[in-house]
Design a protein around this motif. Sequence first.
Motif, PDB file in Angstrom:
ATOM      1  N   THR A   1       0.631  -1.238   0.034  1.00 17.42           N
ATOM      2  CA  THR A   1       0.061  -0.225   0.065  1.00 17.42           C
ATOM      3  C   THR A   1       1.087   1.243   0.074  1.00 17.42           C
ATOM      4  OG1 THR A   1      -0.046   0.065   2.490  1.00 17.42           O
ATOM      5  CG2 THR A   1      -1.908  -1.298   1.091  1.00 17.42           C
ATOM      6  N   LYS A   2       2.366   1.069   0.073  1.00 18.79           N
ATOM      7  CA  LYS A   2       2.989   2.312   0.318  1.00 18.79           C
ATOM      8  C   LYS A   2       3.256   2.910  -1.227  1.00 18.79           C
ATOM      9  CE  LYS A   2       3.717   2.697   4.829  1.00 18.79           C
ATOM     10  NZ  LYS A   2       3.248   3.790   5.333  1.00 18.79           N
ATOM     11  N   LYS A   3       3.735   4.012  -1.230  1.00 15.14           N
ATOM     12  CA  LYS A   3       4.286   4.884  -2.496  1.00 15.14           C
ATOM     13  C   LYS A   3       5.448   4.106  -2.879  1.00 15.14           C
ATOM     14  CE  LYS A   3       1.875   9.114  -2.075  1.00 15.14           C
ATOM     15  NZ  LYS A   3       2.227  10.544  -1.702  1.00 15.14           N
ATOM     16  N   ILE A   4       5.891   4.225  -4.373  1.00 16.57           N
ATOM     17  CA  ILE A   4       6.865   3.586  -4.822  1.00 16.57           C
ATOM     18  C   ILE A   4       8.342   3.915  -4.250  1.00 16.57           C
ATOM     19  CG2 ILE A   4       8.308   3.270  -6.982  1.00 16.57           C
ATOM     20  CD1 ILE A   4       5.901   3.345  -8.522  1.00 16.57           C
ATOM     21  N   LYS A   5       8.448   5.400  -4.131  1.00 14.10           N
ATOM     22  CA  LYS A   5       9.454   5.751  -3.377  1.00 14.10           C
ATOM     23  C   LYS A   5       9.893   5.396  -1.882  1.00 14.10           C
ATOM     24  CE  LYS A   5      12.111  10.010  -2.539  1.00 14.10           C
ATOM     25  NZ  LYS A   5      12.271  11.487  -3.062  1.00 14.10           N
ATOM     26  N   THR A   6       8.628   5.251  -1.081  1.00 12.25           N
ATOM     27  CA  THR A   6       8.584   4.655   0.114  1.00 12.25           C
ATOM     28  C   THR A   6       9.166   3.119   0.192  1.00 12.25           C
ATOM     29  OG1 THR A   6       7.088   6.061   0.702  1.00 12.25           O
ATOM     30  CG2 THR A   6       7.292   4.233   2.007  1.00 12.25           C
ATOM     31  N   ARG A   7       8.486   2.586  -0.979  1.00 12.95           N
ATOM     32  CA  ARG A   7       8.941   1.118  -0.843  1.00 12.95           C
ATOM     33  C   ARG A   7      10.473   1.068  -1.220  1.00 12.95           C
ATOM     34  NH1 ARG A   7       3.700  -0.600  -3.998  1.00 12.95           N
ATOM     35  NH2 ARG A   7       4.960   0.441  -5.703  1.00 12.95           N
ATOM     36  N   LYS A   8      10.882   1.513  -2.262  1.00 11.06           N
ATOM     37  CA  LYS A   8      12.477   1.766  -2.432  1.00 11.06           C
ATOM     38  C   LYS A   8      13.495   2.246  -1.214  1.00 11.06           C
ATOM     39  CE  LYS A   8      12.142   2.513  -7.414  1.00 11.06           C
ATOM     40  NZ  LYS A   8      12.464   3.406  -8.519  1.00 11.06           N
TER      41      LYS A   8
END
Length: 135
Positions: free
Chosen positions: A56-63
């Motif tokens: 559910t997190k944004k892509i930048k947060t996941r990275k």
Amino acid sequence: YYISGSDLSSFSSLLLNNIVLPASPYYWSPLIVTVLISGTLLLVISLVQLIGIFPTKKIKTRKTFSLLIWILIISVVAYFAVPSASVELISILLIPFAYLLSHFLVFVRNKKIANIVFAIIFLAIATIQVFEIYA
């Protein structure tokens, strides 16, 4: 090579001392071991919570969290696999630990649990400081 004053033999002995030879032993007091075990338990709990909400997190947060998890894994493997790794490597391990634990404390549903966990961490660190000074 340039640090050692262009002396190749001192450079090779520097590499030998810092990479191959084992680090000096460190005494792990039972109090520090207890705090590290409880910190590891908190880290596992925060990782399980993060894995549950990871999609559910944004892509930048996941990275960012993926990078932090890789730093965590690499520092643990390096500590146990490299004979010259010393106890100072734990300071590198604490960087992802701080981010993951703060994420857990911010996004936990019951704020009383977050306050209790924070108080336990604070008291554990204060206890270690007191026993290291007066023991």
